[in-house]
Design a protein around this motif. Structure first.
Motif, PDB file in Angstrom:
ATOM      1  N   THR A  27     -16.067  39.336  25.244  1.00  0.00           N
ATOM      2  CA  THR A  27     -15.872  39.225  26.689  1.00  0.00           C
ATOM      3  C   THR A  27     -15.366  37.830  27.065  1.00  0.00           C
ATOM      4  N   ILE A  28     -15.854  36.798  26.390  1.00  0.00           N
ATOM      5  CA  ILE A  28     -15.347  35.440  26.631  1.00  0.00           C
ATOM      6  C   ILE A  28     -13.833  35.398  26.427  1.00  0.00           C
ATOM      7  N   ARG A  29     -13.363  36.083  25.375  1.00  0.00           N
ATOM      8  CA  ARG A  29     -11.928  36.030  25.065  1.00  0.00           C
ATOM      9  C   ARG A  29     -11.067  36.576  26.211  1.00  0.00           C
ATOM     10  N   THR A  30     -11.631  37.478  27.002  1.00  0.00           N
ATOM     11  CA  THR A  30     -10.850  38.056  28.109  1.00  0.00           C
ATOM     12  C   THR A  30     -10.645  37.047  29.245  1.00  0.00           C
ATOM     13  N   TYR A  31     -11.354  35.915  29.210  1.00  0.00           N
ATOM     14  CA  TYR A  31     -11.203  34.891  30.254  1.00  0.00           C
ATOM     15  C   TYR A  31     -10.111  33.873  29.908  1.00  0.00           C
ATOM     16  N   GLY A  32      -9.536  33.988  28.708  1.00  0.00           N
ATOM     17  CA  GLY A  32      -8.419  33.111  28.333  1.00  0.00           C
ATOM     18  C   GLY A  32      -8.765  31.639  28.222  1.00  0.00           C
ATOM     19  N   MET A  33      -9.967  31.345  27.792  1.00  0.00           N
ATOM     20  CA  MET A  33     -10.398  29.941  27.671  1.00  0.00           C
ATOM     21  C   MET A  33      -9.623  29.219  26.556  1.00  0.00           C
ATOM     22  N   THR A  34      -9.438  27.924  26.758  1.00  0.00           N
ATOM     23  CA  THR A  34      -8.713  27.096  25.783  1.00  0.00           C
ATOM     24  C   THR A  34      -9.661  26.068  25.155  1.00  0.00           C
ATOM     25  N   GLU A  35      -9.141  25.343  24.182  1.00  0.00           N
ATOM     26  CA  GLU A  35      -9.913  24.266  23.550  1.00  0.00           C
ATOM     27  C   GLU A  35     -10.366  23.248  24.599  1.00  0.00           C
ATOM     28  N   ALA A  36      -9.485  22.940  25.541  1.00  0.00           N
ATOM     29  CA  ALA A  36      -9.841  21.970  26.599  1.00  0.00           C
ATOM     30  C   ALA A  36     -10.982  22.506  27.459  1.00  0.00           C
ATOM     31  N   ASP A  37     -11.006  23.823  27.691  1.00  0.00           N
ATOM     32  CA  ASP A  37     -12.052  24.424  28.528  1.00  0.00           C
ATOM     33  C   ASP A  37     -13.427  24.310  27.874  1.00  0.00           C
ATOM     34  N   ILE A  38     -13.487  24.556  26.567  1.00  0.00           N
ATOM     35  CA  ILE A  38     -14.806  24.509  25.917  1.00  0.00           C
ATOM     36  C   ILE A  38     -15.294  23.075  25.765  1.00  0.00           C
ATOM     37  N   ARG A  39     -14.356  22.136  25.638  1.00  0.00           N
ATOM     38  CA  ARG A  39     -14.762  20.731  25.481  1.00  0.00           C
ATOM     39  C   ARG A  39     -15.271  20.141  26.783  1.00  0.00           C
ATOM     40  N   GLY A  40     -14.567  20.466  27.887  1.00  0.00           N
ATOM     41  CA  GLY A  40     -14.915  19.816  29.141  1.00  0.00           C
ATOM     42  C   GLY A  40     -14.852  18.305  28.969  1.00  0.00           C
ATOM     43  N   ASP A  55     -21.322  29.464  21.812  1.00  0.00           N
ATOM     44  CA  ASP A  55     -22.587  29.063  22.445  1.00  0.00           C
ATOM     45  C   ASP A  55     -22.407  27.843  23.346  1.00  0.00           C
ATOM     46  N   LEU A  56     -21.435  27.002  22.988  1.00  0.00           N
ATOM     47  CA  LEU A  56     -21.223  25.762  23.730  1.00  0.00           C
ATOM     48  C   LEU A  56     -20.753  26.027  25.164  1.00  0.00           C
ATOM     49  N   PHE A  57     -20.136  27.200  25.391  1.00  0.00           N
ATOM     50  CA  PHE A  57     -19.684  27.538  26.737  1.00  0.00           C
ATOM     51  C   PHE A  57     -20.840  27.570  27.740  1.00  0.00           C
ATOM     52  N   SER A  58     -22.063  27.831  27.260  1.00  0.00           N
ATOM     53  CA  SER A  58     -23.215  27.834  28.171  1.00  0.00           C
ATOM     54  C   SER A  58     -23.408  26.469  28.824  1.00  0.00           C
ATOM     55  N   LEU A  59     -22.950  25.413  28.132  1.00  0.00           N
ATOM     56  CA  LEU A  59     -23.077  24.060  28.670  1.00  0.00           C
ATOM     57  C   LEU A  59     -21.821  23.620  29.416  1.00  0.00           C
ATOM     58  N   THR A  60     -20.634  23.996  28.903  1.00  0.00           N
ATOM     59  CA  THR A  60     -19.398  23.471  29.498  1.00  0.00           C
ATOM     60  C   THR A  60     -18.758  24.416  30.513  1.00  0.00           C
ATOM     61  N   GLN A  61     -19.030  25.716  30.404  1.00  0.00           N
ATOM     62  CA  GLN A  61     -18.487  26.694  31.363  1.00  0.00           C
ATOM     63  C   GLN A  61     -19.592  27.666  31.814  1.00  0.00           C
ATOM     64  N   CYS A  66     -22.427  32.929  33.182  1.00  0.00           N
ATOM     65  CA  CYS A  66     -23.245  33.635  34.177  1.00  0.00           C
ATOM     66  C   CYS A  66     -22.503  34.845  34.740  1.00  0.00           C
ATOM     67  N   ASP A  67     -21.184  34.733  34.897  1.00  0.00           N
ATOM     68  CA  ASP A  67     -20.389  35.855  35.375  1.00  0.00           C
ATOM     69  C   ASP A  67     -20.444  37.013  34.374  1.00  0.00           C
ATOM     70  N   ILE A  68     -20.410  36.686  33.092  1.00  0.00           N
ATOM     71  CA  ILE A  68     -20.499  37.721  32.046  1.00  0.00           C
ATOM     72  C   ILE A  68     -21.870  38.387  32.088  1.00  0.00           C
ATOM     73  N   HIS A  69     -22.932  37.597  32.199  1.00  0.00           N
ATOM     74  CA  HIS A  69     -24.283  38.184  32.316  1.00  0.00           C
ATOM     75  C   HIS A  69     -24.351  39.113  33.529  1.00  0.00           C
ATOM     76  N   ARG A  70     -23.824  38.643  34.648  1.00  0.00           N
ATOM     77  CA  ARG A  70     -23.831  39.459  35.875  1.00  0.00           C
ATOM     78  C   ARG A  70     -23.115  40.790  35.653  1.00  0.00           C
ATOM     79  N   ARG A  71     -21.966  40.737  35.003  1.00  0.00           N
ATOM     80  CA  ARG A  71     -21.181  41.958  34.796  1.00  0.00           C
ATOM     81  C   ARG A  71     -21.917  42.951  33.886  1.00  0.00           C
TER      82      ARG A  71
END
Length: 373
Positions: A27-40, A55-61, A66-71
């Motif tokens: 599901t994360i992959r459907t959001y089109g995140m990049t290396e810059a997005d996960i690094r923040g 797992d790092l997305f929980s801290l940086t995005q 939370c949107d994925i959990h909601r869905r």
């Protein structure tokens, strides 16, 4: 089984089939995140690629997670998993520590002792586990309040990137890169973070090495004893085409024999095979185990040409999980790799009103009675 039976989730499992969520990574992959997005900003100077460290997305995005959990909750999930599949110091070290093999060294217990003593990795593992559990807790409670149906947070404990059962060195079959106690200690740190963040249950999942799982289960028991708080334990193995755990090659029956002593709330199969191949192994486990049975398979086998990376569409998963229900095999149903919120919605709809597997208990049998005592 006293603790588990008093838990509200146990009551649900005896009344209807509970739904567990789908694949965070897919599901994360459907959001089109990049290396810059996960690094923040926080990890912008990291030396190694981080994009596969979901797992790092929980801290940086956190908004995306939370949107994925909601869905998934809105799709009908009763149980959502924390985004902590690789949230141990050992697994996180793959992304933050140079591999000694690249400079002529090797990974061994001395290397991993340094890993589990590294403050940065320990602090990071704690934060991922606690924050991910808090994110799940917030959304589980929010959707529960909106719908009048209780939702549960399963603290996800993954299999690690190292194996206790196998040697990576063909010339030295007795060699292990890590010790049982090191694995157990890394898991205990994760477990405490998951509990601190508000998990309802602990889910030891995608088990392909039974010894790693044993270390997690021993770690859970020690944390319960040391900290004076217990949660129900859920256990789920990944099996190959022959129905054995991938690395330790235990059959489904042997796997159940190895874990039944912890009196889990549920035991089951996930990931690995598509649902079309999982049926006979699930059937065997259902016959052997006297606790709730879970099944959340991959959406078929990997297919890089498919939009989700896997072949089966929501309606395919709904049909197969419906067959599991028709066979009286399951109390918990959902999906692993390749399963989006749309897949979970289809599964939830297909299983709505279907009776759960009957929870038969054999506690009176003398042989089991001895084991349990």
């Amino acid at each position: 089984m006293k603790t588990a039976q008093q838990h509200p989730l146990a009551k649900i499992l005896s009344e209807r089939i509970a739904i567990i969520d789908g694949a965070m990574g897919t599901t994360i992959r459907t959001y089109g995140m990049t290396e810059a997005d996960i690094r923040g900003d926080r990890f912008k100077d990291s030396q190694k690629d981080l994009l596969n460290n979901g797992d790092l997305f929980s801290l940086t995005q956190p908004e995306m997670i939370c949107d994925i959990h909601r869905r998934f909750l809105e799709a009908g999930a009763d149980i959502i998993e924390t985004n902590t599949f690789g949230a141990t110091s050992i697994s996180q070290s793959e992304f933050f520590v140079d591999d000694p093999r690249e400079t002529g060294g090797r990974k061994d217990p001395a290397f991993y002792q340094k890993i589990i003593e590294t403050p940065f990795l320990n602090d990071l593992a704690w934060e991922i586990n606690e924050q991910s559990a808090r994110q799940c807790r917030e959304w589980a409670d929010r959707i529960a309040n909106a719908t009048g149906r209780q939702r549960f947070v399963a603290g996800a404990i993954g299999p690690l990137t190292v194996s206790l059962s196998n040697s990576p060195d063909a010339d030295d079959p007795g060699f292990r890169v890590v010790t049982f106690d090191q694995v157990k200690d890394a898991y205990k740190h994760q477990i405490r973070g998951l509990i601190a963040g508000g998990s309802d249950t602990l889910l030891v999942e995608t088990i392909f090495d039974s010894l790693n799982a044993k270390a997690a289960l021993v770690g859970i028991k020690e944390v319960f004893d040391e900290d004076g708080k217990e949660l129900p334990i859920m256990i789920s193995a990944a099996v190959g085409r022959g129905g054995e755990t991938m690395i330790s090659a235990q059959t489904v029956a042997a796997f159940w024999n190895a874990v039944q002593h912890v009196n889990p709330l549920s035991v089951g199969l996930n990931c690995s095979l598509g649902p079309d191949l999982m049926y006979p192994f699930l059937e065997e486990l259902s016959e052997k185990a006297d606790v709730a049975i879970s099944a959340y398979p991959n959406a078929g086998l990997p297919n890089p040409l498919s939009p989700t990376g896997f072949d089966f569409k929501p309606e395919d998963m709904a049909r197969y999980l419906g067959e599991f229900a028709g066979g009286g095999l399951i109390n918990i149903a959902g999906g692993c790799c390749g399963n989006t919120p749309e897949h979970i919605a289809a599964i939830a709809q297909a299983l709505d009103g279907r009776p759960p597997r009957h929870l038969h208990t054999h506690h009176a049998e003398p042989a089991l009675g001895k084991i349990r005592a």
